[in-house]
Design a protein around this motif. Structure first.
Motif, PDB file in Angstrom:
ATOM      1  N   LYS A  39      79.992  68.929 150.977  1.00 39.77           N
ATOM      2  CA  LYS A  39      79.829  67.851 149.979  1.00 39.77           C
ATOM      3  C   LYS A  39      79.696  66.477 150.646  1.00 39.77           C
ATOM      4  O   LYS A  39      79.950  65.437 150.026  1.00 39.77           O
ATOM      5  CB  LYS A  39      81.007  67.826 148.992  1.00 39.77           C
ATOM      6  CG  LYS A  39      81.233  69.143 148.264  1.00 39.77           C
ATOM      7  CD  LYS A  39      79.970  69.615 147.551  1.00 39.77           C
ATOM      8  CE  LYS A  39      80.197  70.956 146.863  1.00 39.77           C
ATOM      9  NZ  LYS A  39      78.946  71.523 146.309  1.00 39.77           N
ATOM     10  N   SER A  40      79.271  66.479 151.898  1.00 39.34           N
ATOM     11  CA  SER A  40      79.059  65.223 152.617  1.00 39.34           C
ATOM     12  C   SER A  40      77.793  64.545 152.110  1.00 39.34           C
ATOM     13  O   SER A  40      76.714  65.155 152.090  1.00 39.34           O
ATOM     14  CB  SER A  40      78.932  65.480 154.122  1.00 39.34           C
ATOM     15  OG  SER A  40      78.425  64.340 154.783  1.00 39.34           O
ATOM     16  N   LEU A  41      77.901  63.276 151.725  1.00 43.05           N
ATOM     17  CA  LEU A  41      76.739  62.547 151.236  1.00 43.05           C
ATOM     18  C   LEU A  41      75.689  62.360 152.327  1.00 43.05           C
ATOM     19  O   LEU A  41      74.494  62.214 152.029  1.00 43.05           O
ATOM     20  CB  LEU A  41      77.166  61.190 150.670  1.00 43.05           C
ATOM     21  CG  LEU A  41      78.003  61.242 149.382  1.00 43.05           C
ATOM     22  CD1 LEU A  41      78.309  59.828 148.912  1.00 43.05           C
ATOM     23  CD2 LEU A  41      77.270  62.015 148.285  1.00 43.05           C
ATOM     24  N   ASP A  42      76.112  62.377 153.585  1.00 40.59           N
ATOM     25  CA  ASP A  42      75.154  62.276 154.684  1.00 40.59           C
ATOM     26  C   ASP A  42      74.190  63.461 154.660  1.00 40.59           C
ATOM     27  O   ASP A  42      72.985  63.302 154.881  1.00 40.59           O
ATOM     28  CB  ASP A  42      75.882  62.234 156.031  1.00 40.59           C
ATOM     29  CG  ASP A  42      76.622  60.922 156.253  1.00 40.59           C
ATOM     30  OD1 ASP A  42      76.288  59.931 155.572  1.00 40.59           O
ATOM     31  OD2 ASP A  42      77.539  60.897 157.092  1.00 40.59           O
ATOM     32  N   ASP A  43      74.728  64.648 154.382  1.00 40.61           N
ATOM     33  CA  ASP A  43      73.889  65.846 154.307  1.00 40.61           C
ATOM     34  C   ASP A  43      72.984  65.800 153.080  1.00 40.61           C
ATOM     35  O   ASP A  43      71.822  66.218 153.146  1.00 40.61           O
ATOM     36  CB  ASP A  43      74.754  67.110 154.265  1.00 40.61           C
ATOM     37  CG  ASP A  43      75.459  67.376 155.586  1.00 40.61           C
ATOM     38  OD1 ASP A  43      74.798  67.270 156.630  1.00 40.61           O
ATOM     39  OD2 ASP A  43      76.665  67.661 155.570  1.00 40.61           O
ATOM     40  N   LEU A  44      73.511  65.278 151.979  1.00 41.27           N
ATOM     41  CA  LEU A  44      72.700  65.163 150.762  1.00 41.27           C
ATOM     42  C   LEU A  44      71.549  64.183 150.991  1.00 41.27           C
ATOM     43  O   LEU A  44      70.397  64.459 150.613  1.00 41.27           O
ATOM     44  CB  LEU A  44      73.571  64.695 149.594  1.00 41.27           C
ATOM     45  CG  LEU A  44      72.860  64.535 148.239  1.00 41.27           C
ATOM     46  CD1 LEU A  44      72.283  65.862 147.764  1.00 41.27           C
ATOM     47  CD2 LEU A  44      73.829  63.976 147.199  1.00 41.27           C
ATOM     48  N   ASP A  45      71.842  63.049 151.607  1.00 40.42           N
ATOM     49  CA  ASP A  45      70.802  62.058 151.897  1.00 40.42           C
ATOM     50  C   ASP A  45      69.732  62.638 152.819  1.00 40.42           C
ATOM     51  O   ASP A  45      68.530  62.439 152.604  1.00 40.42           O
ATOM     52  CB  ASP A  45      71.419  60.819 152.545  1.00 40.42           C
ATOM     53  CG  ASP A  45      72.281  60.021 151.579  1.00 40.42           C
ATOM     54  OD1 ASP A  45      72.129  60.200 150.358  1.00 40.42           O
ATOM     55  OD2 ASP A  45      73.114  59.222 152.062  1.00 40.42           O
TER      56      ASP A  45
END
Length: 298
Positions: free
Chosen positions: A148-154
């Motif tokens: 759930k890391s936003l870095d991965d989502l971005d």
């Protein structure tokens, strides 16, 4: 599309039967409410009511504490039951929970605008992606699903949403045009695109996550992909039921294996092939292997 009629007012409302019929605004709103539900900030009933009001474009909200609005409350409640069709119901720890259905593989957010720069997304079901792009987006998708890391989502969004090709207006009329408005996939530029994509609101990025998840679900469960000429191929045999991490193929390994066969060329050339073309080749390889194995037994 459900048709909801109000005879007294001579009005008919359209209500989506599934996410396949959502428009862009509805897709992003659904994503926002889903995030709130998953984080426990709203109940599933509240999600139903909010979606119902929005999908019916009802601006005025009745005070359900007043008896004269009992019929309005009942009508909203009954229509709101249709929202359950967007989910799969299951039981966990003696509690009813809802898991969203993977019906988001139709592209509803074809373009993003950040700081005046337009980023274009892929077509339905990732049809116009190249294999290297597919491998990278699925890697980031898998990591976000776990952490759930936003870095991965971005990074996931930035992999498939890219600026328009240079000289696009001229290029699209030439014989060299590949049908994709986006700049050619280049893994080295993803970090640059992330600096823009990270500024988007969470619900939009999560809506794209639902799109990627649904695309992978479509691919991993597609047993009859039409390839023209009355022919179809079964992609599901490549994934062995593993669709979440998309590693039924040993994904990265296929890149090197295909390069060794020289079917598409070296590793760089394999990565630049259309994703579905690579899948079609892998299906043929799988079928040839099974025939060879069967003949060896006879």
């Amino acid at each position: 599309m459900h048709k909801i009629e109000v005879p007294e007012a001579n009005i008919t409302f359209d209500f989506p039967e599934s996410a396949l019929e959502f428009n862009q605004e509805q897709t992003i709103l659904f994503s926002k409410l889903l995030l709130l539900y998953q984080s426990g900030q709203i109940t599933f009933k509240q999600l139903q009511i909010h979606l119902t009001y929005h999908f019916l474009n009802l601006k005025r909200r009745a005070d359900f504490t007043k008896s004269e609005n009992n019929q309005v409350a009942e009508n909203i409640y009954q229509i709101g039951k249709l929202v359950k069709d967007y989910f799969t119901e299951y039981r966990e720890n003696e509690e009813t929970k809802y898991k969203v259905k993977m019906d988001f593989y139709i592209q509803k957010i074809p373009k993003l605008t950040v700081d005046g720069i337009e980023f274009y997304g892929p077509t339905d079901a990732l049809f116009n992606t190249v294999y290297g792009e597919y491998l990278q987006v699925m890697n980031h998708f898998t990591e976000f699903s776990k952490t759930k890391s936003l870095d991965d989502l971005d990074a996931m969004v930035a992999t498939i949403y890219r600026p328009q090709k240079d000289n696009y207006k001229k290029l699209k009329t030439s014989t060299e045009y590949d049908g994709d408005i986006r700049k050619k996939f280049n893994a080295n530029l993803t970090a640059n695109y992330v600096s823009f994509i990270s500024k988007l609101d969470l619900e939009t990025k999560y809506a794209i996550y639902l799109y990627v998840a649904s695309c992978q679900h479509f691919i991993a469960n597609c047993s009859a992909l039409d390839i023209g000429g009355g022919n179809s191929i079964d992609l599901s045999q490549l994934f062995n039921g593993d669709e979440t991490e998309a590693n039924g193929l040993g994904m990265l390994g296929t890149l090197f294996s295909l390069a060794e066969t020289k079917a598409f060329g070296n590793i760089k050339e394999v990565a630049e092939q259309n994703t579905y073309d690579v899948f079609a080749y892998l299906v043929k390889q799988s079928q040839d292997y099974k025939k060879l194995k069967k003949n060896a037994r006879t």
